[in-house]
Design a protein around this motif. Structure first.
Motif, PDB file in Angstrom:
ATOM      1  N   LYS A 137      41.204  18.531  -4.847  1.00 41.96           N
ATOM      2  CA  LYS A 137      40.196  17.510  -5.147  1.00 41.96           C
ATOM      3  C   LYS A 137      40.241  16.424  -4.076  1.00 41.96           C
ATOM      4  CE  LYS A 137      38.982  14.317  -8.922  1.00 41.96           C
ATOM      5  NZ  LYS A 137      39.401  13.854 -10.287  1.00 41.96           N
ATOM      6  N   LYS A 138      39.044  15.935  -3.682  1.00 38.59           N
ATOM      7  CA  LYS A 138      38.967  14.812  -2.753  1.00 38.59           C
ATOM      8  C   LYS A 138      38.683  13.532  -3.530  1.00 38.59           C
ATOM      9  CE  LYS A 138      37.821  16.688   1.784  1.00 38.59           C
ATOM     10  NZ  LYS A 138      36.913  16.570   2.943  1.00 38.59           N
ATOM     11  N   VAL A 139      39.473  12.502  -3.269  1.00 37.41           N
ATOM     12  CA  VAL A 139      39.302  11.225  -3.955  1.00 37.41           C
ATOM     13  C   VAL A 139      39.272  10.100  -2.917  1.00 37.41           C
ATOM     14  CG1 VAL A 139      40.401  12.000  -6.093  1.00 37.41           C
ATOM     15  CG2 VAL A 139      41.789  10.964  -4.306  1.00 37.41           C
ATOM     16  N   PRO A 140      38.564   8.992  -3.212  1.00 34.38           N
ATOM     17  CA  PRO A 140      38.510   7.885  -2.254  1.00 34.38           C
ATOM     18  C   PRO A 140      39.851   7.162  -2.155  1.00 34.38           C
ATOM     19  CG  PRO A 140      37.390   7.299  -4.294  1.00 34.38           C
ATOM     20  CD  PRO A 140      37.724   8.759  -4.396  1.00 34.38           C
ATOM     21  N   VAL A 141      40.102   6.604  -0.976  1.00 35.21           N
ATOM     22  CA  VAL A 141      41.313   5.827  -0.751  1.00 35.21           C
ATOM     23  C   VAL A 141      41.078   4.392  -1.215  1.00 35.21           C
ATOM     24  CG1 VAL A 141      42.911   4.943   0.990  1.00 35.21           C
ATOM     25  CG2 VAL A 141      41.973   7.257   1.200  1.00 35.21           C
ATOM     26  N   GLU A 142      42.036   3.853  -1.953  1.00 37.31           N
ATOM     27  CA  GLU A 142      41.966   2.468  -2.418  1.00 37.31           C
ATOM     28  C   GLU A 142      42.979   1.643  -1.631  1.00 37.31           C
ATOM     29  OE1 GLU A 142      42.670  -0.117  -6.531  1.00 37.31           O
ATOM     30  OE2 GLU A 142      42.344   2.053  -6.633  1.00 37.31           O
ATOM     31  N   LEU A 143      42.470   0.793  -0.743  1.00 41.68           N
ATOM     32  CA  LEU A 143      43.343  -0.013   0.101  1.00 41.68           C
ATOM     33  C   LEU A 143      43.885  -1.202  -0.688  1.00 41.68           C
ATOM     34  CD1 LEU A 143      44.468  -0.497   2.979  1.00 41.68           C
ATOM     35  CD2 LEU A 143      42.446  -1.912   3.411  1.00 41.68           C
ATOM     36  N   VAL A 144      45.201  -1.319  -0.734  1.00 42.62           N
ATOM     37  CA  VAL A 144      45.860  -2.424  -1.435  1.00 42.62           C
ATOM     38  C   VAL A 144      46.308  -3.442  -0.388  1.00 42.62           C
ATOM     39  CG1 VAL A 144      47.741  -3.081  -2.979  1.00 42.62           C
ATOM     40  CG2 VAL A 144      46.643  -0.849  -3.231  1.00 42.62           C
ATOM     41  N   THR A 145      45.860  -4.684  -0.526  1.00 40.09           N
ATOM     42  CA  THR A 145      46.170  -5.705   0.482  1.00 40.09           C
ATOM     43  C   THR A 145      46.765  -6.954  -0.159  1.00 40.09           C
ATOM     44  OG1 THR A 145      43.949  -6.692   0.355  1.00 40.09           O
ATOM     45  CG2 THR A 145      44.289  -4.924   1.967  1.00 40.09           C
ATOM     46  N   LYS A 182      45.840   5.122  -4.095  1.00 41.15           N
ATOM     47  CA  LYS A 182      46.152   3.822  -3.506  1.00 41.15           C
ATOM     48  C   LYS A 182      47.055   3.956  -2.281  1.00 41.15           C
ATOM     49  CE  LYS A 182      45.762   1.115  -7.761  1.00 41.15           C
ATOM     50  NZ  LYS A 182      46.456   0.188  -8.688  1.00 41.15           N
ATOM     51  N   THR A 183      46.921   2.977  -1.394  1.00 38.57           N
ATOM     52  CA  THR A 183      47.829   2.867  -0.257  1.00 38.57           C
ATOM     53  C   THR A 183      48.998   1.965  -0.638  1.00 38.57           C
ATOM     54  OG1 THR A 183      46.792   0.876   0.663  1.00 38.57           O
ATOM     55  CG2 THR A 183      45.868   3.019   1.308  1.00 38.57           C
ATOM     56  N   ASP A 184      50.021   1.966   0.210  1.00 35.85           N
ATOM     57  CA  ASP A 184      51.044   0.933   0.089  1.00 35.85           C
ATOM     58  C   ASP A 184      50.385  -0.417   0.357  1.00 35.85           C
ATOM     59  OD1 ASP A 184      53.046   2.747  -0.460  1.00 35.85           O
ATOM     60  OD2 ASP A 184      53.726   2.892   1.616  1.00 35.85           O
ATOM     61  N   SER A 185      50.987  -1.467  -0.168  1.00 38.49           N
ATOM     62  CA  SER A 185      50.399  -2.798   0.001  1.00 38.49           C
ATOM     63  C   SER A 185      50.510  -3.258   1.459  1.00 38.49           C
ATOM     64  CB  SER A 185      51.102  -3.803  -0.913  1.00 38.49           C
ATOM     65  OG  SER A 185      50.519  -5.086  -0.787  1.00 38.49           O
ATOM     66  N   LEU A 186      49.368  -3.630   2.037  1.00 39.21           N
ATOM     67  CA  LEU A 186      49.313  -4.157   3.398  1.00 39.21           C
ATOM     68  C   LEU A 186      49.490  -5.670   3.315  1.00 39.21           C
ATOM     69  CD1 LEU A 186      48.808  -3.796   6.437  1.00 39.21           C
ATOM     70  CD2 LEU A 186      46.350  -3.960   5.962  1.00 39.21           C
ATOM     71  N   ARG A 214      48.949  11.608   4.779  1.00 38.22           N
ATOM     72  CA  ARG A 214      49.880  10.674   4.152  1.00 38.22           C
ATOM     73  C   ARG A 214      49.670   9.238   4.607  1.00 38.22           C
ATOM     74  NH1 ARG A 214      55.645  14.023   4.206  1.00 38.22           N
ATOM     75  NH2 ARG A 214      54.905  15.815   2.984  1.00 38.22           N
ATOM     76  N   SER A 215      48.779   9.025   5.560  1.00 38.18           N
ATOM     77  CA  SER A 215      48.475   7.673   6.015  1.00 38.18           C
ATOM     78  C   SER A 215      47.017   7.609   6.444  1.00 38.18           C
ATOM     79  CB  SER A 215      49.389   7.244   7.169  1.00 38.18           C
ATOM     80  OG  SER A 215      49.151   8.032   8.318  1.00 38.18           O
ATOM     81  N   VAL A 216      46.465   6.390   6.461  1.00 41.35           N
ATOM     82  CA  VAL A 216      45.077   6.179   6.871  1.00 41.35           C
ATOM     83  C   VAL A 216      45.017   5.002   7.834  1.00 41.35           C
ATOM     84  CG1 VAL A 216      44.077   7.113   4.748  1.00 41.35           C
ATOM     85  CG2 VAL A 216      44.661   4.683   4.869  1.00 41.35           C
ATOM     86  N   GLN A 217      43.909   4.930   8.553  1.00 40.99           N
ATOM     87  CA  GLN A 217      43.667   3.796   9.449  1.00 40.99           C
ATOM     88  C   GLN A 217      42.804   2.783   8.716  1.00 40.99           C
ATOM     89  OE1 GLN A 217      41.378   4.708  12.932  1.00 40.99           O
ATOM     90  NE2 GLN A 217      41.955   2.839  14.012  1.00 40.99           N
ATOM     91  N   ALA A 218      43.232   1.521   8.725  1.00 44.19           N
ATOM     92  CA  ALA A 218      42.489   0.447   8.059  1.00 44.19           C
ATOM     93  C   ALA A 218      42.001  -0.553   9.101  1.00 44.19           C
ATOM     94  CB  ALA A 218      43.366  -0.255   7.027  1.00 44.19           C
TER      95      ALA A 218
END
Length: 314
Positions: A137-145, A182-186, A214-218
């Motif tokens: 399944k493809k799900v959107p990335v939720e950036l945590v800042t 979710k991402t790790d908190s930036l 395992r990682s994305v560009q923000a």
């Protein structure tokens, strides 16, 4: 209290005695620690060659008790350094079974270890797994800042995440509940320029869930903000009368905007309204002004006046 006085010869003999005793103790410790002995440590398991067509879930913790045959020195240094590396377990047998016998892999596990110490047993020796149908399944990335900007600086545009979606694979029933990842908190402080960085995704807490990548560009656009003032005409809502006059016909709005967008900010980007139903239904003598359209990443500082007068000619 009596003080024993020793002659020079007696002091030399006593010194030789304690020196010999210390040497004997050191030699005994050295000999004892050099002998091979079994000792037990706790190790973390990692898996390789996982089944591609079967989702699995381990039915026991991801740590095991490992009995090692080594010297006392190795045991001592393993306790001091605490730098043990995870044990790699091959899961290729899960294609046909729901368990893995670790004792059958001791040879290859020991071959992958550094040093001369050898694993002689693992507890538990058999790992059991639960299986279910596998779904991708493809799900959107939720950036945590958690970003603190320098004074007068703020986010000035939409955040871009590349890729915007990640692929999650695992049991069908579990994936039904996953709508984003979710991402790790930036966490950053004192920011005064656009952020372009890589952020790790939160790791899966379940052994039967895989996430890729395992990682994305923000990319977070950041700019300096300043105030600007415009005059905006007020649009009258629910006007069922032939002649209604409002005073004033325009209100002055003060807002903050980024320096890069400052020249493009004009009155056409805003919309201000006043609702005549408030007079008809609730008896308002003046009508509050409401901004129903404001450009993104603009913050309204004040509206003058906040209420307008009106005259109805019947």
């Amino acid at each position: 209290m009596a003080i024993v006085k020793l002659s020079a010869t007696e002091r030399r003999r006593l010194s030789v005695f304690f020196t010999c005793l210390a040497v004997a103790v050191v030699a005994w410790i050295f000999t004892t620690l050099s002998d091979p002995i079994p000792y037990t440590i706790r190790e973390v398991l990692i898996f390789k060659n996982a089944p591609q067509k079967r989702a699995f879930h381990s039915l026991q913790p991801d740590t095991v008790d490992v009995t090692i045959k080594g010297t006392g020195w190795q045991m001592l240094f393993s306790k001091i350094n605490n730098d043990s590396k995870p044990l790699t377990v091959d899961l290729h047998t899960l294609e046909n079974h729901n368990y893995v016998v670790l004792s059958s892999q001791l040879k290859q596990i020991n071959a992958g270890k550094e040093g001369v110490s050898q694993i002689i047993s693992i507890d538990p020796d058999t790992l059991y797994f639960d299986f279910s149908n596998r779904l991708v399944k493809k799900v959107p990335v939720e950036l945590v800042t958690g970003i603190v900007y320098q004074k007068q600086f703020a986010i000035s545009g939409n955040i871009t995440v590349k890729p915007a979606y990640v692929t999650v694979s695992g049991p069908v029933e579990r994936l039904k509940d996953i709508t984003s990842w979710k991402t790790d908190s930036l966490k950053l402080t004192g920011i005064n320029e656009t952020i372009n960085t890589r952020v790790n995704l939160q790791p899966s807490k379940e052994g039967n869930l895989n996430v890729y990548p395992r990682s994305v560009q923000a990319i977070i656009p950041v700019d300096e903000f300043t105030e600007k003032t415009l005059e905006i005409p007020v649009k009258l809502l629910h006007n069922n009368y032939a002649d209604v006059k409002v005073f004033p016909q325009k209100v002055k709005i003060t807002f903050t905007t980024s320096l890069s967008r400052y020249p493009d900010m004009d009155e056409d980007l805003f919309e201000a309204t006043a609702d005549l139903d408030l007079w008809r239904d609730k008896g308002y003598s003046t009508l509050p002004v409401k901004l129903i359209r404001v450009p993104p990443f603009c913050k309204i500082v004040k509206v003058e006046p906040g209420n307008i007068d009106f005259i109805i000619t019947k």
